[in-house]
Design an enzyme around this catalytic site. Structure first.
Site, PDB file in Angstrom:
ATOM      1  N   ALA A  74      42.548  53.039  87.134  1.00  0.00           N
ATOM      2  CA  ALA A  74      43.407  52.437  86.063  1.00  0.00           C
ATOM      3  C   ALA A  74      42.624  52.010  85.038  1.00  0.00           C
ATOM      4  CB  ALA A  74      44.115  51.235  86.877  1.00  0.00           C
ATOM      5  N   ASN A  91      48.640  55.461  81.747  1.00  0.00           N
ATOM      6  CA  ASN A  91      47.333  55.715  82.640  1.00  0.00           C
ATOM      7  C   ASN A  91      47.811  54.774  83.866  1.00  0.00           C
ATOM      8  OD1 ASN A  91      44.910  57.255  81.911  1.00  0.00           O
ATOM      9  ND2 ASN A  91      45.899  56.682  80.093  1.00  0.00           N
ATOM     10  N   TYR A 140      48.385  45.145  79.696  1.00  0.00           N
ATOM     11  CA  TYR A 140      47.537  45.276  80.896  1.00  0.00           C
ATOM     12  C   TYR A 140      48.023  44.454  81.948  1.00  0.00           C
ATOM     13  CZ  TYR A 140      44.098  44.513  84.462  1.00  0.00           C
ATOM     14  OH  TYR A 140      43.483  44.744  85.663  1.00  0.00           O
ATOM     15  N   LEU A 189      32.206  38.917  80.653  1.00  0.00           N
ATOM     16  CA  LEU A 189      31.129  38.065  80.295  1.00  0.00           C
ATOM     17  C   LEU A 189      29.886  38.152  81.044  1.00  0.00           C
ATOM     18  CD1 LEU A 189      30.823  35.301  78.712  1.00  0.00           C
ATOM     19  CD2 LEU A 189      31.724  33.966  80.679  1.00  0.00           C
ATOM     20  N   PHE A 207      34.261  33.146  73.010  1.00  0.00           N
ATOM     21  CA  PHE A 207      35.362  33.503  72.236  1.00  0.00           C
ATOM     22  C   PHE A 207      36.309  32.276  72.378  1.00  0.00           C
ATOM     23  CE2 PHE A 207      34.532  38.225  73.461  1.00  0.00           C
ATOM     24  CZ  PHE A 207      33.694  38.419  72.451  1.00  0.00           C
ATOM     25  N   ARG A 220      37.668  30.584  84.117  1.00  0.00           N
ATOM     26  CA  ARG A 220      38.033  31.812  85.254  1.00  0.00           C
ATOM     27  C   ARG A 220      37.361  31.432  86.642  1.00  0.00           C
ATOM     28  NH1 ARG A 220      40.727  32.013  81.519  1.00  0.00           N
ATOM     29  NH2 ARG A 220      41.059  33.830  80.067  1.00  0.00           N
ATOM     30  N   ARG A 282      40.014  35.541  71.699  1.00  0.00           N
ATOM     31  CA  ARG A 282      40.032  36.578  71.815  1.00  0.00           C
ATOM     32  C   ARG A 282      41.779  36.842  72.265  1.00  0.00           C
ATOM     33  NH1 ARG A 282      37.004  39.457  76.900  1.00  0.00           N
ATOM     34  NH2 ARG A 282      38.772  38.373  77.953  1.00  0.00           N
TER      35      ARG A 282
HETATM   36  N1  UDP Z   1      34.053  35.882  76.956  1.00  0.00           N
HETATM   37  C1  UDP Z   1      33.312  35.429  76.075  1.00  0.00           C
HETATM   38  N2  UDP Z   1      32.420  36.082  75.537  1.00  0.00           N
HETATM   39  C2  UDP Z   1      32.109  37.738  75.985  1.00  0.00           C
HETATM   40  C3  UDP Z   1      32.976  38.082  76.922  1.00  0.00           C
HETATM   41  C4  UDP Z   1      34.060  37.214  77.571  1.00  0.00           C
HETATM   42  O1  UDP Z   1      33.504  34.211  75.595  1.00  0.00           O
HETATM   43  O2  UDP Z   1      31.273  38.300  75.401  1.00  0.00           O
HETATM   44  C5  UDP Z   1      35.207  34.976  77.611  1.00  0.00           C
HETATM   45  C6  UDP Z   1      36.485  35.682  77.616  1.00  0.00           C
HETATM   46  O3  UDP Z   1      37.282  35.470  76.330  1.00  0.00           O
HETATM   47  C7  UDP Z   1      37.410  35.039  78.703  1.00  0.00           C
HETATM   48  C8  UDP Z   1      36.040  34.786  79.621  1.00  0.00           C
HETATM   49  O4  UDP Z   1      34.840  34.824  78.969  1.00  0.00           O
HETATM   50  O5  UDP Z   1      37.778  33.774  78.438  1.00  0.00           O
HETATM   51  C9  UDP Z   1      36.129  36.075  80.888  1.00  0.00           C
HETATM   52  O6  UDP Z   1      36.207  37.144  80.173  1.00  0.00           O
HETATM   53  P1  UDP Z   1      36.066  38.442  80.711  1.00  0.00           P
HETATM   54  O7  UDP Z   1      36.229  39.658  79.881  1.00  0.00           O
HETATM   55  O8  UDP Z   1      34.837  38.550  81.679  1.00  0.00           O
HETATM   56  O9  UDP Z   1      37.264  38.885  81.949  1.00  0.00           O
HETATM   57  P2  UDP Z   1      38.877  38.543  81.615  1.00  0.00           P
HETATM   58  O10 UDP Z   1      39.103  37.118  82.004  1.00  0.00           O
HETATM   59  O11 UDP Z   1      39.096  38.858  80.339  1.00  0.00           O
HETATM   60  O12 UDP Z   1      39.592  39.358  82.730  1.00  0.00           O
END
Ligand code: UDP
Length: 330
Positions: A74, A91, A140, A189, A207, A220, A282
């Site tokens: 996926a 997909n 998603y 992250l 972000f 998270r 984001r």
């Molecule tokens: N994040 C961030 N900087 C980065 C990548 C992610 O601040 O370079 C933040 C993102 O906005 C989220 C958290 O980290 O709040 C986890 O993001 P990730 O993409 O790892 O996983 P997701 O929760 O989107 O599946």
């Protein structure tokens, strides 16, 4: 034998390794659009192909004595799904319809489906349990929820044992150091921070720092990829034994960490200092996503074994050993 679609991807490859270590035979089907051939353990059979390809699926089900399917193949980037929604519906949803049709046609049962906490959307409670309403806020999450519905509908129509596993934030790598997280581009992250600490090519962007959390950055629930893998195996073993299972389980640790806390953990474990810049929020990011894993604990006998420190340590070992990811390994 177990068919693992997407077994060349990050989570799939760790599950394949654990299945093989436990003595299962495995055939991987992966089109290598985002996965890596080198991530697939040499003990597994490998077929390069698409889950949309009915001939390939019929051939697989005809050739191998498949007792169960783990479906990872996926697309999984929230941000990309906002910009290119149809790619996700094609997909993740349409392609899975064809996989389910092929399973039904070939009388193959026992499906473990990779779902996500993105199915919950923006929760109104701090700790998420499986009975909460599902109101995903991005394509998603919607695509994964649609597949959950399709699977349930199929199981209502005919015997079709299945389990949907809603992952929180997968992290870490096999302690062996042989497989790990390798996306191009990398958006997650922990690997972003560790790759920054390794190469110092770009700064670490945070972000959003005005979320409704104690330090203003998103919280998270990070879960080690081998803990995820172990849950898949427990769920599969129940299906193969014919035990009644619930349909959906959360897989997380029950503890949340903010972006700032994760950067701090990466700094202290590696002994290196990150250059951090503050960036815009984001799109599609909820403030906080933390799991209750009580249902998986009581019904599957699963509980996470790895700490955040273990996740960062094993991920760091992987990045140190494979600084260019799989593409640099020949
Ligand atoms: N994040 C961030 N900087 C980065 C990548 C992610 O601040 O370079 C933040 C993102 O906005 C989220 C958290 O980290 O709040 C986890 O993001 P990730 O993409 O790892 O996983 P997701 O929760 O989107 O599946």
């Amino acid at each position: 034998m177990i068919l693992v679609t997407g077994g060349a991807g990050y989570i799939g490859s760790h599950v394949v390794k654990q299945l093989l270590d436990l003595g299962f035979e495995v055939v991987v089907l992966d089109n290598l659009s985002t996965g890596h051939r080198q991530a697939v353990d040499a003990r597994a059979e490998f077929v390069k192909g698409n889950i949309q390809d009915e001939l390939t699926l019929d051939w697989l089900f005809d050739t191998y004595p498949i007792e169960g399917v783990m479906h990872f193949a996926a697309l999984c980037l929230v941000g990309e799904s906002v910009v290119q929604p149809l790619k996700y519906y094609e997909n993740n949803v349409a392609a899975t319809t064809l996989l389910l049709k092929a399973m039904a046609r070939n009388r193959i049962a026992n499906l473990i489906f990779s779902s996500t906490c993105a199915t919950y959307g923006i929760p109104e409670v701090d700790i998420l349990h499986e009975e909460l309403p599902t109101r995903p806020v991005n394509p998603y999450g919607r695509s994964k929820l649609m597949v959950e519905h399709m699977i349930r509908d199929l199981a209502d129509a005919q015997p079709f044992p299945f389990v949907c596993l809603r992952y929180f934030n997968a992290a870490g790598a096999s302690p062996s150091g042989t497989i790990g997280e390798c996306h191009d581009p990398e958006t997650h992250l922990i690997p972003n921070v560790l790759l920054h600490l390794l190469e110092k090519k770009t700064d670490v962007s945070v972000f959003g720092d005005d979320y409704d959390t104690p330090d203003g950055t998103c919280i998270r629930d990070y879960i080690h990829v081998d803990d995820l893998a172990n849950a898949h195996i427990l769920a599969l073993q129940r299906l193969l034994r014919g035990d009644k299972t619930a349909a959906v389980y959360n897989l997380g640790t029950g503890t949340g960490y903010s972006v700032t806390e994760i950067i701090g953990a990466c700094e202290s474990i590696t002994g290196r200092k990150a250059n951090v810049i503050h960036a815009e929020r984001r799109p599609g990011d909820p403030d906080r996503l933390v799991a209750s894993y009580e249902k998986a604990r009581s019904e599957l006998g699963w509980s996470p074994q790895y700490s955040l420190e273990d996740m960062v340590r094993t991920a760091w070992k992987w990045h140190l050993r494979h600084p260019g990811g799989y593409s640099a390994d020949q």
